[in-house]
Design an enzyme around this catalytic site. Structure first.
Site, PDB file in Angstrom:
ATOM      1  N   GLY A 103       4.759   4.315 105.208  1.00 54.45           N
ATOM      2  CA  GLY A 103       4.563   2.885 105.533  1.00 54.45           C
ATOM      3  C   GLY A 103       4.975   1.981 104.448  1.00 54.45           C
ATOM      4  N   CYS A 104       5.211   2.369 103.157  1.00 54.38           N
ATOM      5  CA  CYS A 104       5.706   1.656 102.150  1.00 54.38           C
ATOM      6  C   CYS A 104       7.277   1.564 102.195  1.00 54.38           C
ATOM      7  CB  CYS A 104       5.253   2.332 100.843  1.00 54.38           C
ATOM      8  SG  CYS A 104       3.534   2.070 100.303  1.00 54.38           S
TER       9      CYS A 104
END
Lengths: 105, 409
Positions: A103-104
């Site tokens: 997700g980063c």
């Protein structure tokens, strides 16, 4: 692939600076990785987060996001930022020997 | 009769409906599309409303103008999907069984995620421009504003159209220059990312544009709350940024119906195979556009490139074959940079935006990662293409897979 010596052992890292092989990780290595991130000592609260992250990773194959950490690790967002300044999800994943959370971006 | 249900009639769902309508035999297929809203919004146009370039009328059309005949259209909220029973339950408890489901329920902002964001200053000194209401309220505010500190702010990633906040900053610089009060407006760009954009080379180049236009970049800022009394935003590590007007991109989330269905991640985005576009764990559900959890940009161009891939894979799957087409994460964005110019970027999962010419190598007419007048005309022309070609599923002269031709490493 960058290789660095930690505690007398040659260890491989990925392009994001996270451990390449999960099996290279142990608690002593974690303490050294934490120092590199500017965290001189790992407290019980740090370990709570690190252990939760490792459990989640084993279950679903991805390190949890900050949102999930806040909800499920038992440590709130404010404290997460105090424990792992700047980017808790990314920093804790690094110390826990896990790849960067997907997700980063 | 085989049943296809499409959830969501925004850019992605409408485009997909029209593509499949042309290919499926209506003697064998019944097609249903569900959406809760009668109005189609041209969302890329919201950016221009605060600066008086577009108004409300420029960005809306009835959804029904884009639905082909013979398709069942249901205007309703979705209560939940029951993927194990192959059915969708609508808000009025009506049940829609399906053989194949395409989910295109999009993403939307949720300012209530951050303490103090949707509070007494909301639409007075705190605005979004990702909704028609926010964009119009901000337009009214700017008309009479005489200057002060303008803070443009991204709450957390991922957001729809990651370049829009930058475009907003560039257009604000242009708009207040035209109004003759640029020296009275102090513009700050506050982001949780380490730089101006998600990808390193574009981030460096776009960061230079910010500096040239005297827009101050504050990176690595993770917002904890909006302080309404002292008009400032405060990060989790207690950094404070005061504002006179805050233009924020709130947390973006997938539809609540996805949450009710137990099919989403923490932000209600659906785990989706990044190449086949099938929902993970299901062999008759596809996901398209902003509703996915893919590490590609949430943007109309991406939904468009995905729709070509989804079309091929859908045709494979209904004939009992394995999905053969692979999405590569292709995105293509015109970045309006003010003063009648624009910048174009083109990239995918593996290749970050690079300089060069597009779409014809060496010729253009568009220039990648450079500021040109032609890129601006591309953006202006796009609205017409959107209404007349894109939504109707007509082929555009751009490949769905990214090409390296014309790019400089």
């Amino acid at each position: 692939m960058p290789v660095r010596e930690i505690l007398g052992k040659m260890i491989e890292f990925d392009d994001d600076g996270h451990l390449k092989n999960l099996n290279d990780w142990n608690e002593e290595i974690a303490k050294e990785l934490a120092k590199e991130e500017g965290i001189p000592e790992l407290t019980d609260r740090h370990w709570l987060v690190i252990n939760y992250m490792r459990q989640e990773f084993q279950k679903i194959g991805d390190a949890p996001s900050i949102r999930k950490l806040t909800k499920e690790s038992g440590v709130d967002t404010k404290e997460l930022y105090q424990l792992f300044p700047k980017g808790p999800a990314k920093k804790a994943a690094k110390i826990a020997g896990l790849p960067k959370p997907k997700g980063c971006i | 009769m085989r049943k296809l249900v499409i959830l969501g009639a925004g850019t992605a769902g409408t485009m997909m409906l029209n593509k499949l309508y042309n290919a499926l035999d209506l003697n064998e297929w019944s097609i249903t599309i569900v959406d809760k809203d009668e109005t189609h919004y041209y969302q890329p146009g919201f950016l221009f409303i605060p600066f008086g370039i577009y108004n409300r009328r420029d960005v809306i059309k009835p959804k029904r103008d884009f639905f082909p005949p013979g398709v069942e259209v249901i205007m309703s909220e979705i209560d939940r999907i029951e993927p194990d029973k192959n059915r969708v339950v609508l808000a009025n408890n009506r049940v829609l069984p399906y053989d194949y489901l395409i989910i295109a329920t999009g993403s939307r902002i949720d300012p209530s995620e951050i303490e103090g964001m949707k509070d007494k200053l909301w639409y007075k000194n705190v605005f979004d421009f990702y909704t028609i209401e926010g964009a119009c309220a901000l337009g009214n505010f700017f008309k009479h504003w005489e200057g002060g500190k303008l803070v443009i702010h991204i709450t957390e990633m991922p957001i729809k159209c990651p370049v829009a906040p930058l475009e907003f900053a560039f257009l604000a610089d242009w708009y207040f220059t035209e109004r003759g009060i640029r020296d009275k407006v102090d513009i700050h760009f506050v982001t949780p990312l380490p730089g101006a954009f998600t990808k390193p080379r574009a981030s460096a180049i776009l960061g230079d544009f910010l500096e040239k236009k005297n827009i101050k970049l504050i990176p690595d800022f993770n917002i904890a709350r909006v302080d309404n009394d002292e008009k400032k935003i405060v990060s989790w590590d207690e950094i404070e940024v005061p504002f006179d007007v805050l233009v924020t991109i709130p947390t973006n989330k997938g539809d609540e119906a996805i949450k009710r269905s137990g099919m989403g991640d923490e932000l209600n985005f659906i785990p989706t195979d990044k190449h086949t576009l099938m929902a993970e764990g299901f062999d008759n559900i596809f996901v398209l556009g902003d509703a996915t959890n893919l590490p590609s940009s949430k943007a109309g161009s991406v939904a468009h490139f995905q729709s070509d891939i989804l079309f091929e894979n859908f045709m494979d799957v209904i004939d009992g074959r394995k999905p053969s087409a692979k999405f590569d994460g292709h995105a293509n964005c015109f970045i309006e940079s003010g003063f009648g110019k624009g910048i174009l970027i083109d990239f995918n999962y593996d290749t970050e935006p690079l300089p060069g010419k597009f779409p014809l190598p060496g010729i253009g007419p568009f220039s990648l990662l450079e500021e040109t007048k032609m890129n601006h005309y591309g953006k202006v022309m796009f609205r017409w293409m959107y209404w007349n070609f894109l939504l109707k599923g007509v082929e555009l002269p751009i490949e769905s897979h990214m090409s390296m031709a014309g790019k400089r490493l």
